[in-house]
Design a protein around this motif. Sequence first.
Motif, PDB file in Angstrom:
ATOM      1  N   MET A  71      32.403  49.464  26.866  1.00 44.12           N
ATOM      2  CA  MET A  71      33.024  48.182  27.195  1.00 44.12           C
ATOM      3  C   MET A  71      32.279  47.044  26.488  1.00 44.12           C
ATOM      4  O   MET A  71      31.058  47.096  26.325  1.00 44.12           O
ATOM      5  N   ILE A  72      33.039  46.018  26.083  1.00 45.92           N
ATOM      6  CA  ILE A  72      32.470  44.819  25.490  1.00 45.92           C
ATOM      7  C   ILE A  72      32.498  43.710  26.554  1.00 45.92           C
ATOM      8  O   ILE A  72      33.548  43.121  26.815  1.00 45.92           O
ATOM      9  N   PRO A  73      31.356  43.413  27.217  1.00 44.08           N
ATOM     10  CA  PRO A  73      31.364  42.333  28.210  1.00 44.08           C
ATOM     11  C   PRO A  73      31.733  40.999  27.549  1.00 44.08           C
ATOM     12  O   PRO A  73      31.231  40.668  26.476  1.00 44.08           O
ATOM     13  N   VAL A  74      32.623  40.256  28.179  1.00 43.16           N
ATOM     14  CA  VAL A  74      33.078  38.984  27.614  1.00 43.16           C
ATOM     15  C   VAL A  74      32.004  37.924  27.807  1.00 43.16           C
ATOM     16  O   VAL A  74      31.444  37.768  28.896  1.00 43.16           O
ATOM     17  N   LYS A  75      31.731  37.185  26.738  1.00 41.46           N
ATOM     18  CA  LYS A  75      30.713  36.138  26.777  1.00 41.46           C
ATOM     19  C   LYS A  75      31.347  34.758  26.913  1.00 41.46           C
ATOM     20  O   LYS A  75      32.480  34.546  26.493  1.00 41.46           O
ATOM     21  N   GLY A  76      30.582  33.848  27.492  1.00 38.28           N
ATOM     22  CA  GLY A  76      31.001  32.457  27.521  1.00 38.28           C
ATOM     23  C   GLY A  76      31.692  32.008  28.786  1.00 38.28           C
ATOM     24  O   GLY A  76      32.057  30.829  28.907  1.00 38.28           O
ATOM     25  N   PHE A  77      31.890  32.925  29.773  1.00 39.58           N
ATOM     26  CA  PHE A  77      32.590  32.539  31.004  1.00 39.58           C
ATOM     27  C   PHE A  77      31.792  32.868  32.263  1.00 39.58           C
ATOM     28  O   PHE A  77      32.363  32.940  33.347  1.00 39.58           O
ATOM     29  N   SER A  78      30.506  33.095  32.131  1.00 35.88           N
ATOM     30  CA  SER A  78      29.689  33.457  33.295  1.00 35.88           C
ATOM     31  C   SER A  78      29.818  32.408  34.401  1.00 35.88           C
ATOM     32  O   SER A  78      29.661  31.205  34.163  1.00 35.88           O
ATOM     33  N   ASP A  95      43.165  39.199  24.699  1.00 30.06           N
ATOM     34  CA  ASP A  95      41.997  40.073  24.637  1.00 30.06           C
ATOM     35  C   ASP A  95      41.388  40.134  23.241  1.00 30.06           C
ATOM     36  O   ASP A  95      40.179  40.333  23.093  1.00 30.06           O
ATOM     37  N   ILE A  96      42.206  39.913  22.206  1.00 29.83           N
ATOM     38  CA  ILE A  96      41.689  39.925  20.843  1.00 29.83           C
ATOM     39  C   ILE A  96      40.743  38.742  20.633  1.00 29.83           C
ATOM     40  O   ILE A  96      39.660  38.880  20.053  1.00 29.83           O
ATOM     41  N   GLY A  97      41.141  37.569  21.112  1.00 31.37           N
ATOM     42  CA  GLY A  97      40.273  36.405  21.032  1.00 31.37           C
ATOM     43  C   GLY A  97      38.968  36.614  21.789  1.00 31.37           C
ATOM     44  O   GLY A  97      37.892  36.233  21.320  1.00 31.37           O
ATOM     45  N   LEU A  98      39.060  37.231  22.980  1.00 32.44           N
ATOM     46  CA  LEU A  98      37.857  37.526  23.749  1.00 32.44           C
ATOM     47  C   LEU A  98      36.946  38.483  22.998  1.00 32.44           C
ATOM     48  O   LEU A  98      35.717  38.341  23.008  1.00 32.44           O
ATOM     49  N   PHE A  99      37.534  39.477  22.349  1.00 37.28           N
ATOM     50  CA  PHE A  99      36.739  40.451  21.594  1.00 37.28           C
ATOM     51  C   PHE A  99      35.939  39.774  20.488  1.00 37.28           C
ATOM     52  O   PHE A  99      34.728  39.987  20.350  1.00 37.28           O
ATOM     53  N   LEU A 135      38.735  45.740  24.208  1.00 36.70           N
ATOM     54  CA  LEU A 135      37.557  45.473  25.027  1.00 36.70           C
ATOM     55  C   LEU A 135      37.030  46.715  25.730  1.00 36.70           C
ATOM     56  O   LEU A 135      35.994  46.660  26.403  1.00 36.70           O
ATOM     57  N   ASP A 136      37.731  47.834  25.559  1.00 34.17           N
ATOM     58  CA  ASP A 136      37.303  49.103  26.150  1.00 34.17           C
ATOM     59  C   ASP A 136      36.325  49.867  25.264  1.00 34.17           C
ATOM     60  O   ASP A 136      35.739  50.856  25.696  1.00 34.17           O
ATOM     61  N   ILE A 137      36.184  49.460  24.011  1.00 35.27           N
ATOM     62  CA  ILE A 137      35.352  50.222  23.082  1.00 35.27           C
ATOM     63  C   ILE A 137      33.870  50.000  23.374  1.00 35.27           C
ATOM     64  O   ILE A 137      33.496  49.119  24.146  1.00 35.27           O
ATOM     65  N   GLU A 138      33.027  50.806  22.718  1.00 37.21           N
ATOM     66  CA  GLU A 138      31.591  50.684  22.895  1.00 37.21           C
ATOM     67  C   GLU A 138      31.036  49.573  22.008  1.00 37.21           C
ATOM     68  O   GLU A 138      31.595  49.276  20.950  1.00 37.21           O
ATOM     69  N   PRO A 139      29.929  48.954  22.405  1.00 37.97           N
ATOM     70  CA  PRO A 139      29.294  47.957  21.539  1.00 37.97           C
ATOM     71  C   PRO A 139      28.953  48.556  20.181  1.00 37.97           C
ATOM     72  O   PRO A 139      28.684  49.750  20.058  1.00 37.97           O
ATOM     73  N   GLY A 140      28.967  47.743  19.154  1.00 35.58           N
ATOM     74  CA  GLY A 140      28.744  48.224  17.802  1.00 35.58           C
ATOM     75  C   GLY A 140      27.317  48.673  17.555  1.00 35.58           C
ATOM     76  O   GLY A 140      26.363  48.005  17.964  1.00 35.58           O
ATOM     77  N   GLY A 141      27.174  49.827  16.881  1.00 42.09           N
ATOM     78  CA  GLY A 141      25.867  50.335  16.521  1.00 42.09           C
ATOM     79  C   GLY A 141      25.508  49.981  15.092  1.00 42.09           C
ATOM     80  O   GLY A 141      26.322  49.407  14.348  1.00 42.09           O
TER      81      GLY A 141
END
Length: 466
Positions: free
Chosen positions: A1-8, A100-104, A160-166
């Motif tokens: 998962m890619i946690p969304v940033k900027g809305f905490s 979701d694309i913008g969030l990604f 947003l379901d994919i793994e963080p980039g390695g």
Amino acid sequence: MIPVKGFSGQKVAVLGLGRSGLAAARALRAGMAEPLCWDDNPAARERAEAEGLVCVDLRRNGAFEGVASLIVSPGIPHLYPEPNPVVAAALEAGVPVDNDIGLFFRSFAGSEWNSYDTPPRVIAVTGSNGKSTTAALIHHILTEAGREAQLAGNIGRGVLDIEPGGDGSVVVLELSSYQTELARALTPDVAVFTNLSPDHLDRHGGMGGYFAAKRRLFAEGGPDRAIIGVDEKEGAFLAGQLSEGPVDDRVIRISVSRKLTGPGWQVFARKGFLSEYRKGRQAGSIDLRQIKGLPGAHNHQNACAAYAACRALGLAPRVIEDALHSYPGLPHRSQIIAEADGVTYVNDSKATNVESALKALNAFKKIRWICGGLEKEGGLAALNAAADQVIKAYVIGREAAGFAMQLKAEAQVCTTMEEAVAQAMADAQSGETVLLAPAAASFDQYDNFEQRGEDFTAQVWQRLAE
């Protein structure tokens, strides 16, 4: 998962709880935001609530008080033909609308990238036809070359379901016009434009709006490399807008209609051979004719686009060629499902419009053609250009008779897939192809094109087993 940033700590509304909507809500929660979810379908709300997500009726007055943003699923109209009432309410309240694309794109990069030798890359593919195959083909080539790669967006997993980039990894995204039109952030490293033909015109207010939605992928983010199909005027125009001059190799032009010349970077296919030219010299060549997973000129265009994208990442031509030979093809896209007694059976249920069906027809000869369904605007006259390749058409769908009357080829009204397959298989002789290429949407008889293709495949295998 890619946690969304900027809305905490902020409230973010999520409209639509299908695959992308649920993934967005989960990713927002993982980023410490407070997602407020809504879907008109009670069953969708129940699924979300079962995951502990909060559902709030976004249609009620004051629903957007204290809300930082509204995230909208792709199938929900936000402008044409009319904005969804929830979207209209958000805009009236001054709440930004995103997807979701913008969030990604605003969330994918992480501080851990500072320790990587090679930062992750994103390749985004859009266009009218071929984008699914092109995206899947790029992913296949990268995987075969030993690169860590993930496939997402309009194909595969929710973005947003994919793994963080390695370190050195690549994310390949297929993006529809619905997705590119609304995303507030679009910053791929490599962007691909396959082609353009009329589709979704009611959703975009006409052809100009449709092209503008595709163009945003290139205009908003400024990719390092742009791979542009130039066989239509829109693609040629886009390539010209992006290029600083004839030698600018940040733009790679691709074609399957002619040889491309000049000092820039070009990839084209003629008579089944792919050629790469750079600075006026040939840099690579591949014989595509014997690659079973890529039949026909339309798939040769997909191969050109995928080849160019992988070359932009530094892969060698021979590595790409080896991977092309092992590509199995995508389900429902010129997919060879069986060969028996000299007859080839091909499932191209994804050919839901006239343009894509015509390309499928031009990829084969001596065709027993299964077609029909929910006809799209524009009529079927263009299909008659391939009438010489069609021995007979077997028409399905609730409006099969009207569909059949528009075809130049001999046509038999069958209505159901069962009858069409039975009749086509009974008539087929060695050397012929039984092809499902509907040139129409599936919704008059099926939930989606995948279900239609699965029915065709099941009917064929059932009769071959008898």
